[in-house]
Each structure stands twice: as C-alpha cells, then as structure tokens.
Write an enzyme that holds these catalytic residues in place. Structure first.
Site, PDB file in Angstrom:
ATOM      1  N   LYS A 123     106.378  43.025  30.608  1.00 33.70           N
ATOM      2  CA  LYS A 123     107.070  42.742  29.308  1.00 33.70           C
ATOM      3  C   LYS A 123     108.079  41.783  29.145  1.00 33.70           C
ATOM      4  CE  LYS A 123     106.023  47.724  27.908  1.00 33.70           C
ATOM      5  NZ  LYS A 123     105.851  48.157  29.114  1.00 33.70           N
TER       6      LYS A 123
HETATM    7  C1  LIG Z   1     104.720  49.065  28.932  1.00 33.46           C
HETATM    8  C2  LIG Z   1     103.766  48.954  30.387  1.00 33.46           C
HETATM    9  C3  LIG Z   1     102.394  49.181  30.313  1.00 33.46           C
HETATM   10  C4  LIG Z   1     101.813  49.598  29.071  1.00 33.46           C
HETATM   11  O1  LIG Z   1     101.731  48.338  28.228  1.00 33.46           O
HETATM   12  P1  LIG Z   1     101.317  48.773  26.598  1.00 33.46           P
HETATM   13  O2  LIG Z   1     101.300  47.252  25.877  1.00 33.46           O
HETATM   14  O3  LIG Z   1     102.296  49.549  26.167  1.00 33.46           O
HETATM   15  O4  LIG Z   1     100.014  49.304  26.508  1.00 33.46           O
HETATM   16  C5  LIG Z   1     101.462  49.092  31.443  1.00 33.46           C
HETATM   17  N1  LIG Z   1     102.309  49.102  32.398  1.00 33.46           N
HETATM   18  C6  LIG Z   1     103.536  48.798  32.495  1.00 33.46           C
HETATM   19  C7  LIG Z   1     104.051  48.632  33.960  1.00 33.46           C
HETATM   20  C8  LIG Z   1     104.384  48.766  31.395  1.00 33.46           C
HETATM   21  O5  LIG Z   1     105.599  48.504  31.580  1.00 33.46           O
END
Ligand SMILES: *Cc1c(COP(=O)(O)O)cnc(C)c1O
Length: 442
Positions: free
Chosen positions: A107
């Site tokens: 993210k």
């Molecule tokens: C947020 C997150 C996800 C999921 O991603 P989305 O875009 O919400 O589907 C998967 N793995 C990790 C480590 C995350 O932080």
C-alpha cells in the site's frame, strides 16, 4: 477525464474533486468515465521504457490538467523509489514482491501517490484537509508514513481493536504530529462504515474538508495499476509472454481491480484470480451469484479480513454487472489459516522462499487455478503484498527465527521509545462524530 459516481452516472466530477472528496455525496465510488487504451506498440515495447515513463503514460490520462506534468513526474519518482523484484518460484510460477517500501506492504505506492496529489491540491486551495481512513492493518501504516508531516493535511486512522498486528499498530500510533490513531471497538467493516458515514454527514462536512485514503479514493487506487505494468515489463525482458495470469491476495479488492483497469488499458492479462482468506464473500458470489457478506472472521492474513469489499462495485461495473463476462476474466478461491500455514512451510522447505500469510494465499489461488487449467503454460504471477516480518506472530514457529529483516529501517517503528498514541472509541458513529465535532483542527 471525468469521474462518475457508481450510484449515479450523471454525477460527474474532476480528478481533483474525486481525490478531495473520496466518495461521491450519493455514497457511490467514483469511476473514470472512460478507460483510455494505450498503444499496442507501447505495450509490446514496455521493456525499453523506465518505470517512471511507463507510470506517466499510465496515470496521466486520469489526472489530465489538474496537476502539471512536472509535478506528476515528481510524485511518480517519489512514489516508485524502491525495487519491485519479480522472482521465479518454480515452473511457471513467479512472485512479484511489493513489500520493499517504507511500511513493508504494497500500500506504500498508493498512499504516497495520493499524499503527493493531496499536498498539491491543499497548497493550491490554501485549505487544510482531513483524511479519514479505515484500516485492516496495512493501509494505516502506509498512509501514516506517506502523509506524515505533509503540510495542510491531517490524518485520522480508524483501526479495529485487536484486529491488527503489533508492528502494524506501531506504524500507526508512533508517528504523532499530524497523524491521529483511533482504535475502534469493532472490526474493519465497522471502521469502514463509520468513515463512509462521516463523509455523508452534513455537520462534519461543514467543519472539515474530509477525504479518504482508502482504496475507494481514486488517488490511491489508480496508481496500483503500476504494479501490473512493471510486472509485464520485467516478464518481457525475461520471457516474452503473450498473456499473463495474476493471482492477487484480496481484501477490499482495490489492488485486483487496478489490475483489471490495467488490462482494459491494453495490458495483456488473460485471467485474474482473487485469492481470499475465510472471508469469502466473493468466492461465494461467483459461485452462487448471491452477494451476501456475513460477519468478518479473524484470520492470520488480517489485512484481508474484510467481508464487504468496497471495490467490488467497481469490478462489477467494469463487467457491466454481467456474471458471464466476469467469469471469463475472474475466478476467486478462498483458503483457511491451516492451508495458509502449511503452504508457507512447504514453499520454504522445497524452494527456500518465505511467503507471508497474504502472499501465501496468492500462491494457493494460483496453484489451484493452474491445477484446474493444466493446458496453461504461460508465465503466471502472484503478488506478495507484505513482508513476513510484519506478521511475525502468525508465521510458523520454526520460521520466525529465520526471517531476514528487511533493509528498510523498521527499527523506527519497533523502537519502544516511540510513544504509542491512540484514542479508543466504542463502535458507535455518534460517539465518533461528537469526538470529531468537539476537537479543534490543528
Ligand atoms: C491491503 C492488503 C491486501 C488486500 O488488498 P486489497 O486491495 O484491499 O484487496 C492484501 N495483502 C496485504 C498485505 C494488504 O495490506
């Protein structure tokens, strides 16, 4: 390029307004009114461009004139300032590692990009902006880090009590300054509902210029398209694939939906696998055609403990709410904690590669798809979305000592000298609202 609300296609806004409001006043997510196609020639020559140039080609049409190109270029360089290795695990299965950013989860890219856009708009408008964000763990850290000490912006992060890992909590509560952490006595869906509710509240809107930094915000969601282009670029250097398959560990379905956008822009992706933990609303929906979220189950892949994924409405829209069309591009499988732990052990023993619980689910989804489609021989990729150290307590005991700490300076987060500042609130929108109305904005 304008954006329309998914609840009312006539409600059109600019990129600036979409980023500044997060969610449309009618409660719908914003969606670009059209998806530009990149030239075939460009896609097939991706390997000759650097990632910054590629990112500019990809994102520029969505921003248009709202941010000067020079500034977008700075944001891109600031955002993509760590590596995105693509590694082969075995046979045709590859991993794209997205955890080399400052908070060790994918993210960071979306959060940093959005922080750059928001700084530009806050400066231009001469207004202070409050970012409200709900987190299942990793968004909070990435947003805290990406927005820390950005002038004109304050960030309020809502996270579920007992729902995130100790490192994740540290990343959210230790920075201070313009970053405020609220621990909510509920689960992620409760936090997300409070945030969505706040955006629609007239009194709050009077006091604050509120926006969100969840993947509902186009400023955070769209830059995730970069990963898929980067993966393709790396793959053509190695193998010259015709089409790729991606398995994406999915929670709120923002990342996978960005992949589907990349595909619509012309990136040759044959198929997507949305791999989930026991929060399996989408796997069930694809089978039964009934969208029926049930209460969130806690799992060891906690960043995906979401049962009503916001971005699924974008995916459903992309496929014109047509199940037949959607199934041609997407399948979704769910996996339990036991399956997750046993594959982490197996992959370590056999290939000396250490998965984290989220990437493990990505791997499992890909493996299941390849078992069901044996004739598929092109390269396939699963996304490794976090570094295993972030989920240390959830890793198999014998592996915990073997985890190699990442090169990033996580000591800053682990350092106990850093204050843990948080405010605990019950799971009640009115209490949250009163708190927001009574406090003074910095
Ligand atoms: C947020 C997150 C996800 C999921 O991603 P989305 O875009 O919400 O589907 C998967 N793995 C990790 C480590 C995350 O932080």
């Amino acid at each position: 390029m304008l954006y329309h609300s998914l609840k009312n296609y006539q409600n059109l806004v600019s990129f600036e307004d979409a980023v500044l409001t997060g969610l449309s006043p009618d409660g719908g997510l914003y969606m670009p009114e059209c998806i530009p196609k990149l030239e075939h020639k460009f896609i097939h020559q991706l390997s000759i461009y650097d990632i910054y140039t590629i990112a500019m080609f990809v994102i520029k049409p969505y921003i248009g004139k709202y941010i000067p190109e020079k500034f977008i270029d700075d944001i891109i360089h600031d955002t993509l300032n760590f590596p995105f290795p693509l590694k082969k695990i075995h046979d045709n299965i590859h991993v794209l590692e997205l955890f080399h950013g400052p908070t060790l989860a994918f993210k960071d890219v979306g959060a940093k990009f959005m922080a750059g856009c928001l700084s530009f708009f806050s400066d231009k408008l001469g207004k202070s902006i409050t970012v409200l964000v709900a987190t299942s763990g990793d968004t909070g850290g990435a947003v805290a880090k990406g927005f820390h000490q950005k002038p004109g912006i304050e960030v309020i992060i809502l996270y579920p009590y007992n729902g995130i890992s100790p490192i994740q909590e540290k990343q959210i509560t230790s920075l201070g300054d313009n970053i405020l952490a609220l621990e909510i006595d509920g689960d992620f869906d409760d936090c997300q509902n409070m945030v969505k509710h706040a955006f629609l509240d007239k009194e709050l809107k009077k006091k604050y210029t509120l926006t969100s930094a969840n993947s509902i915000n186009v400023g955070r969601w769209l830059p995730q398209m970069f990963y898929y282009f980067i993966a393709y670029k790396k793959m053509i250097v190695e193998k010259n694939p015709s089409e790729l398959i991606f398995s994406v560990p999915s929670g709120n379905f923002g990342n996978i939906c960005a992949g589907m956008m990349a595909n619509r822009m012309g990136l040759p992706i044959k198929f997507f696998i949305a791999s989930t933990n026991s929060n399996d609303t989408i796997p069930r929906f694809l089978k039964s055609e009934k969208y029926h979220p049930i209460s969130v189950k806690k799992t060891i892949s906690n960043a995906m403990d979401i049962s009503d994924p916001s971005n699924f409405s974008r995916i459903w829209h992309l496929y014109q709410k047509n199940m037949f069309q959607l199934r041609k591009k997407l399948n979704s499988y769910k996996f339990t904690d036991e399956e997750t732990l046993s594959i982490i052990k197996m992959i370590w023993k056999k290939y000396k590669y250490m998965l984290d619980p989220h990437g493990a689910i990505g791997y499992l989804g890909l493996r299941q798809y390849l078992q069901e489609n044996k004739n598929f021989s092109d390269p396939s990729i699963f996304l490794e979305t976090a570094h295993p150290i972030k989920f240390l307590n959830h890793m198999p005991a014998f592996l915990q000592k073997k985890i190699v700490p990442p090169s990033q300076k996580i000591e800053t987060f682990l350092n106990t000298k850093n204050k843990n500042k948080k405010i605990s609130l019950s799971n009640d929108f009115n209490i949250f609202k009163t708190w927001l109305l009574d406090r003074s904005i910095k």
